[in-house]
Design a protein around this motif. Structure first.
Motif, PDB file in Angstrom:
ATOM      1  N   PRO A  19      28.724 106.337 104.665  1.00 48.05           N
ATOM      2  CA  PRO A  19      29.765 106.696 105.620  1.00 48.05           C
ATOM      3  C   PRO A  19      30.300 105.464 106.329  1.00 48.05           C
ATOM      4  CG  PRO A  19      27.600 107.274 106.471  1.00 48.05           C
ATOM      5  CD  PRO A  19      27.406 106.826 105.069  1.00 48.05           C
ATOM      6  N   SER A  20      31.573 105.506 106.672  1.00 54.50           N
ATOM      7  CA  SER A  20      32.198 104.391 107.370  1.00 54.50           C
ATOM      8  C   SER A  20      31.830 104.446 108.843  1.00 54.50           C
ATOM      9  CB  SER A  20      33.719 104.465 107.196  1.00 54.50           C
ATOM     10  OG  SER A  20      34.343 103.500 107.980  1.00 54.50           O
ATOM     11  N   ALA A  21      31.580 103.266 109.426  1.00 48.62           N
ATOM     12  CA  ALA A  21      31.158 103.213 110.827  1.00 48.62           C
ATOM     13  C   ALA A  21      32.292 103.621 111.762  1.00 48.62           C
ATOM     14  CB  ALA A  21      30.676 101.800 111.171  1.00 48.62           C
ATOM     15  N   ASP A  22      33.543 103.355 111.368  1.00 48.22           N
ATOM     16  CA  ASP A  22      34.666 103.669 112.242  1.00 48.22           C
ATOM     17  C   ASP A  22      35.375 104.960 111.837  1.00 48.22           C
ATOM     18  OD1 ASP A  22      35.627 102.760 109.868  1.00 48.22           O
ATOM     19  OD2 ASP A  22      37.084 101.353 110.722  1.00 48.22           O
ATOM     20  N   ARG A  23      34.725 105.789 111.051  1.00 50.94           N
ATOM     21  CA  ARG A  23      35.339 107.039 110.626  1.00 50.94           C
ATOM     22  C   ARG A  23      35.375 108.010 111.803  1.00 50.94           C
ATOM     23  NH1 ARG A  23      36.131 109.412 105.634  1.00 50.94           N
ATOM     24  NH2 ARG A  23      36.371 111.673 105.641  1.00 50.94           N
ATOM     25  N   ARG A  25      35.235 111.321 113.996  1.00 51.94           N
ATOM     26  CA  ARG A  25      34.509 112.590 113.877  1.00 51.94           C
ATOM     27  C   ARG A  25      35.399 113.774 114.235  1.00 51.94           C
ATOM     28  NH1 ARG A  25      29.055 111.814 113.369  1.00 51.94           N
ATOM     29  NH2 ARG A  25      28.317 109.688 113.720  1.00 51.94           N
ATOM     30  N   SER A  26      36.487 113.522 114.959  1.00 48.80           N
ATOM     31  CA  SER A  26      37.439 114.565 115.299  1.00 48.80           C
ATOM     32  C   SER A  26      38.838 113.995 115.228  1.00 48.80           C
ATOM     33  CB  SER A  26      37.160 115.116 116.700  1.00 48.80           C
ATOM     34  OG  SER A  26      37.303 114.098 117.676  1.00 48.80           O
ATOM     35  N   CYS A  27      39.810 114.865 115.109  1.00 48.87           N
ATOM     36  CA  CYS A  27      41.196 114.428 114.950  1.00 48.87           C
ATOM     37  C   CYS A  27      41.693 113.799 116.243  1.00 48.87           C
ATOM     38  CB  CYS A  27      42.067 115.621 114.568  1.00 48.87           C
ATOM     39  SG  CYS A  27      43.825 115.227 114.485  1.00 48.87           S
ATOM     40  N   PRO A  28      42.218 112.571 116.186  1.00 49.03           N
ATOM     41  CA  PRO A  28      42.748 111.950 117.413  1.00 49.03           C
ATOM     42  C   PRO A  28      44.039 112.593 117.903  1.00 49.03           C
ATOM     43  CG  PRO A  28      43.147 110.541 115.527  1.00 49.03           C
ATOM     44  CD  PRO A  28      42.287 111.657 115.031  1.00 49.03           C
ATOM     45  N   ALA A  29      44.668 113.432 117.073  1.00 47.93           N
ATOM     46  CA  ALA A  29      45.925 114.061 117.469  1.00 47.93           C
ATOM     47  C   ALA A  29      45.710 115.424 118.113  1.00 47.93           C
ATOM     48  CB  ALA A  29      46.846 114.197 116.251  1.00 47.93           C
ATOM     49  N   ASP A  35      37.732 115.928 108.034  1.00 42.67           N
ATOM     50  CA  ASP A  35      36.953 115.971 106.795  1.00 42.67           C
ATOM     51  C   ASP A  35      35.731 115.066 106.920  1.00 42.67           C
ATOM     52  OD1 ASP A  35      35.990 116.087 104.241  1.00 42.67           O
ATOM     53  OD2 ASP A  35      37.686 115.100 103.281  1.00 42.67           O
ATOM     54  N   PRO A  36      34.525 115.640 106.853  1.00 39.26           N
ATOM     55  CA  PRO A  36      33.336 114.821 107.103  1.00 39.26           C
ATOM     56  C   PRO A  36      32.868 114.004 105.905  1.00 39.26           C
ATOM     57  CG  PRO A  36      32.703 117.099 106.705  1.00 39.26           C
ATOM     58  CD  PRO A  36      34.200 117.062 106.668  1.00 39.26           C
ATOM     59  N   ASP A  37      33.418 114.245 104.718  1.00 41.95           N
ATOM     60  CA  ASP A  37      32.930 113.568 103.513  1.00 41.95           C
ATOM     61  C   ASP A  37      33.359 112.108 103.540  1.00 41.95           C
ATOM     62  OD1 ASP A  37      32.291 112.699 100.925  1.00 41.95           O
ATOM     63  OD2 ASP A  37      32.508 114.725 100.144  1.00 41.95           O
ATOM     64  N   PRO A  38      32.428 111.163 103.600  1.00 38.50           N
ATOM     65  CA  PRO A  38      32.799 109.744 103.704  1.00 38.50           C
ATOM     66  C   PRO A  38      33.418 109.176 102.438  1.00 38.50           C
ATOM     67  CG  PRO A  38      30.441 109.946 103.400  1.00 38.50           C
ATOM     68  CD  PRO A  38      30.965 111.352 103.570  1.00 38.50           C
ATOM     69  N   ARG A  39      33.368 109.919 101.335  1.00 38.62           N
ATOM     70  CA  ARG A  39      33.911 109.396 100.080  1.00 38.62           C
ATOM     71  C   ARG A  39      35.423 109.536  99.991  1.00 38.62           C
ATOM     72  NH1 ARG A  39      30.837 113.115  96.001  1.00 38.62           N
ATOM     73  NH2 ARG A  39      31.542 114.595  97.586  1.00 38.62           N
ATOM     74  N   PHE A  40      36.013 110.302 100.927  1.00 36.61           N
ATOM     75  CA  PHE A  40      37.427 110.618 100.808  1.00 36.61           C
ATOM     76  C   PHE A  40      38.177 110.241 102.079  1.00 36.61           C
ATOM     77  CE2 PHE A  40      34.978 113.533  98.206  1.00 36.61           C
ATOM     78  CZ  PHE A  40      35.568 113.367  96.972  1.00 36.61           C
ATOM     79  N   THR A  41      39.484 110.331 102.002  1.00 38.11           N
ATOM     80  CA  THR A  41      40.341 110.032 103.150  1.00 38.11           C
ATOM     81  C   THR A  41      40.040 110.985 104.299  1.00 38.11           C
ATOM     82  OG1 THR A  41      42.105 109.222 101.708  1.00 38.11           O
ATOM     83  CG2 THR A  41      42.735 109.908 103.933  1.00 38.11           C
TER      84      THR A  41
END
Length: 452
Positions: A19-23, A25-29, A35-41
């Protein structure tokens, strides 16, 4: 059914990607779940935040206002056509077809006139006129309509080599009332297509093996149904009259298009060469505009009916394989870039492996790994990422190419129709026979893809 454009980020980088460290966890908008899957956008299904990643959005912003206006106008025409087809109003394109057929007449007349003048000069003229006639005959040969030719080579499957695959295609053709397929090609592309070539108008079905491997048996029949349906869906753009006229105009433009300026020389020679190139290219530019503009007009006149024919082919494919299978096959087209991801990853793995001895060096890469990895890779793409690709396609209006309606509209039209069961099915033993017939091509194409 060529592959639509889709972002490279649509496929997982690796099933075990950290998982990305800066991913977020909730929508900023909208503060909704991301989407919690770190493999995808990372994106928000609720408000579609980051539906199109920033780097792709930057490419869209780089378009000129003229290009954006042209795209908006094309999207509006496409949407109107979809509404007409969905409502059953399909007669509005007849006048366009008549105009296109009338425009094709002078295209063919030019070739006939040049050839006729050449023959007349050769038969009745004196020596200088006969030389001119020979020159005109050569010009007529260059201007002739291109009808295509039946392919040959390692990528062509003959009937005797693939009775199961041809038998399956023949059953699909019989269900649609279409003539049997004349030849089948197997290529390394993530697509499928149908062409009619030669004076005998032989049908050539091209199947991209990466697409074939990404589908199940039901979806494969849907693809076969869509492509074979092009012989009975009223697509006159593929016919002898209009199709050969469009190919002739494209060839005329290529013949007349200005070449690159020559380089080299010094002093007066270089200056004279530069002036000659400039004047010659300016003249060729003016000459090439005529076939170019004629081609654009012919393409514009046939575009609506061509897209109607694509919708009709989708419906016929659904009738053959079921509505569900046809829709799933269209959705799979959005995953095309995933094949490139698998290929690049496996190629890097193979190149990084140490080789011991001459036998290993001569054996080459283990190409049998590609297809199982491709199927596993596509199966690992979860529904949420598939939904992102579909919504992105809807927003961008992505189509397989300019002759096809956007994929999301094709899916929408299938969804509006009553669900149809499969009329043609593939038994396990038949599927195994087809797989055995494709085995040599599976090895050949995997070796080609992995060689880069």
């Amino acid at each position: 059914m060529p592959n639509p454009a889709a972002p490279p980020s649509s496929a997982p980088a690796s099933p075990s990607a950290p998982p990305s460290a800066d991913r977020p966890r909730s929508c900023p908008a909208c503060s909704g779940p991301v989407d919690p899957d770190p493999r995808f956008t990372a994106w928000c299904p609720a408000c579609e935040w980051n539906l199109v990643p920033a780097e792709e959005a930057a490419e869209e912003c780089g378009k000129s206002p003229k290009d954006l206006a042209r795209e908006r106008a094309a999207a509006e025409r496409t949407e109107r056509l979809f509404q007409e087809v969905a409502a059953g109003r399909t007669d509005t394109t007849r006048r366009d077809w008549l105009a296109a057929s009338a425009l094709a007449l002078p295209v063919h007349a030019v070739t006939v006139a040049v050839a006729g003048a050449a023959v007349w000069l050769l038969v009745t003229g004196n020596t200088p006129l006969r030389c001119l006639g020979a020159l005109l005959l050569a010009v007529a040969f260059l201007l002739r309509p291109r009808l295509g030719r039946v392919p040959s080579g390692a990528d062509v499957l003959k009937r005797g080599e693939a009775p199961a695959l041809y038998g399956l295609a023949d059953r699909v053709a019989a269900e649609l009332g279409a003539p049997p397929v004349g030849a089948i090609r197997v290529t390394e592309d993530f697509n499928a297509s149908m062409a009619v070539v030669g004076l005998r108008r032989t049908s050539v079905l091209t199947v991209g093996l990466p697409l074939w491997e990404a589908l199940d048996d039901r979806q494969r029949i849907a693809v076969l149904g869509h492509e074979i349906a092009h012989q009975v869906n009223g697509d006159n753009r593929r016919g002898l009259w209009l199709g050969s006229a469009m190919r002739a105009l494209a060839h005329w433009y290529e013949l007349a298009r200005p070449a690159e300026r020559s380089r080299g020389g010094y002093g007066v020679v270089a200056l004279l060469s530069l002036i000659g190139d400039y004047l010659g290219n300016a003249f060729l530019h003016l000459v090439s505009r005529l076939p170019y503009q004629a081609y654009l007009l012919l393409d514009r006149l046939t575009a609506r009916a061509g897209q109607q024919a694509e919708y009709r082919a989708d419906g016929l494919g659904a009738r053959v394989a079921s509505t569900e299978a046809a829709s799933e096959a269209l959705e799979t087209l959005l995953l095309g870039p995933a094949t490139g991801t698998v290929t690049m990853r496996l190629r890097a793995e193979i190149q990084s492996r140490p080789r011991s001895g001459r036998r290993d060096a001569a054996a080459g890469p283990d190409v049998t790994e590609l297809w199982p990895q491709l199927r596993a890779h596509l199966a690992a793409i979860p529904p949420l990422e598939r939904e992102r690709l579909l919504r992105r396609s809807r927003r961008a209006g992505h189509a397989v190419d300019a002759s096809h309606p956007p994929t999301h509209l094709r899916l929408a039209l299938l969804a509006r129709q009553a669900p149809l069961p499969a009329a043609v099915t593939c038994a396990p033993d038949e599927a195994a026979a087809v797989a055995a017939e494709l085995a040599p091509h599976r090895t050949r194409i995997a070796r080609t893809l992995l060689a880069g």
